[in-house]
Design a protein around this motif. Structure first.
Motif, PDB file in Angstrom:
ATOM      1  N   ILE A  53       7.862  48.574  40.537  1.00  0.00           N
ATOM      2  CA  ILE A  53       8.596  48.763  39.278  1.00  0.00           C
ATOM      3  C   ILE A  53       9.593  49.899  39.502  1.00  0.00           C
ATOM      4  N   SER A  57      12.822  52.032  34.995  1.00  0.00           N
ATOM      5  CA  SER A  57      12.483  50.853  34.195  1.00  0.00           C
ATOM      6  C   SER A  57      11.884  51.250  32.856  1.00  0.00           C
ATOM      7  N   SER A  58      12.113  50.398  31.860  1.00  0.00           N
ATOM      8  CA  SER A  58      11.452  50.574  30.569  1.00  0.00           C
ATOM      9  C   SER A  58      10.096  49.895  30.604  1.00  0.00           C
ATOM     10  N   GLU A  61      10.287  46.134  30.812  1.00  0.00           N
ATOM     11  CA  GLU A  61      10.639  45.563  32.106  1.00  0.00           C
ATOM     12  C   GLU A  61       9.432  45.445  33.037  1.00  0.00           C
ATOM     13  N   SER A  64       6.032  40.380  31.992  1.00  0.00           N
ATOM     14  CA  SER A  64       6.588  39.030  32.126  1.00  0.00           C
ATOM     15  C   SER A  64       5.931  38.164  31.060  1.00  0.00           C
TER      16      SER A  64
END
Length: 291
Positions: A53, A57-58, A61, A64
């Protein structure tokens, strides 16, 4: 100014918590959105590589659709993170926006509170058993401060000044015979003993004689009736203050007021203190007779 504030960021991190909504604003690695705190600190600098990751990244994100997009854990902290995330539903775009809170002791505050934050940040020690003998409702600040310094044995008596190399003399500047320590100048010096002989009979303790600081504190703590306890503490602090003041008077001005005159000053001062306690009972003043 701003550089100084930026240095406080590590301290502020413990108070700023994030409540994840849609996960678009919350940083996966830097914000405290899990009980583990900042994940970059928890998992280390190679955490982004191991979890696949990116660093910026937030939280959204890292998902999925309906599951967390994380590889198999390979460290104890990663196992703990996986276990926590099994109890947390992944964020969805339709949820409300992420929210950030200032929390103190686990309680969310609607706005920043300096007093509550300071109470959480400041170093603490167990309460001292002698604190209420010095700091109490109705105490005179300068008297209480003087007794506090004496309680800590931080008064600049000659024995301490000699250890610091300030002076070569350690004898008492009042009686000229004893070694000037806290207990000597405030309790056992001939001059201070004479002042106590005037004071103690007014407090219904004519036969009391203090040989050390511990005996003085024990006498103050002895249970008595009503507001006589407050009177004892106020008179004690006033007496110690004026003894120390006369010690400085003779040391710097070569002037020493007779003990009976000092007692009259103490007597008048204590009367004024109680007369200034508006709306309170004044009957304790009868124990301080004029001389």
């Amino acid at each position: 100014m701003w550089k100084s504030l930026l240095k406080l960021r590590p301290l502020a991190e413990r108070f700023i918590k994030c409540e994840v909504g849609n996960g678009l604003k919350a940083s996966f690695w830097n914000d405290c959105w899990t009980p583990l705190g900042s994940l970059i600190k928890c998992l280390g600098d190679d955490g982004p590589r191991r979890l696949r990751i990116p660093l910026h990244s937030s939280v959204a994100e890292a998902c999925s659709k309906d599951f967390w997009n994380l590889p198999h854990p390979r460290s104890e902290n990663e196992v703990i993170l996986h276990a926590h995330l099994t109890t947390v539903a992944p964020p969805v775009p339709t949820s409300s926006a992420d929210e950030f809170f200032w929390t103190v002791d686990g309680i969310k505050l609607s706005k920043f509170s300096a007093p509550k934050t300071w109470q959480q940040c400041r170093p603490r020690e167990p309460p001292k058993e002698w604190s209420k003998l010095i700091w109490f409702s109705g105490c005179v600040p300068k008297h209480a401060f003087n007794m506090w310094i004496a309680q800590l044995d931080r008064m600049p008596v000659r024995t301490r000044l000699e250890r610091w190399g300030v002076t070569d003399a350690s004898n008492c500047p009042v009686c000229l015979f004893g070694i000037e320590t806290r207990d000597h100048i405030l309790l056992t010096c001939g001059y201070s003993s004479e002042i106590w002989r005037y004071v103690l009979p007014r407090l219904e303790s004519p036969n009391v004689c203090f040989m050390n600081w511990t005996e003085l504190l024990s006498w103050i703590k002895t249970p008595v009736r009503g507001n006589f306890c407050t009177l004892k503490k106020i008179v004690t602090q006033s007496t110690l203050y004026h003894i120390w003041r006369q010690r400085n008077n003779i040391l710097h001005n070569q002037v020493l007021i007779p003990p009976d005159t000092v007692f009259r000053i103490i007597d008048r001062e204590v009367r004024n203190i109680f007369l200034g306690r508006r709306g309170r009972r004044q009957h304790s003043l009868v124990f301080l007779a004029k001389v």
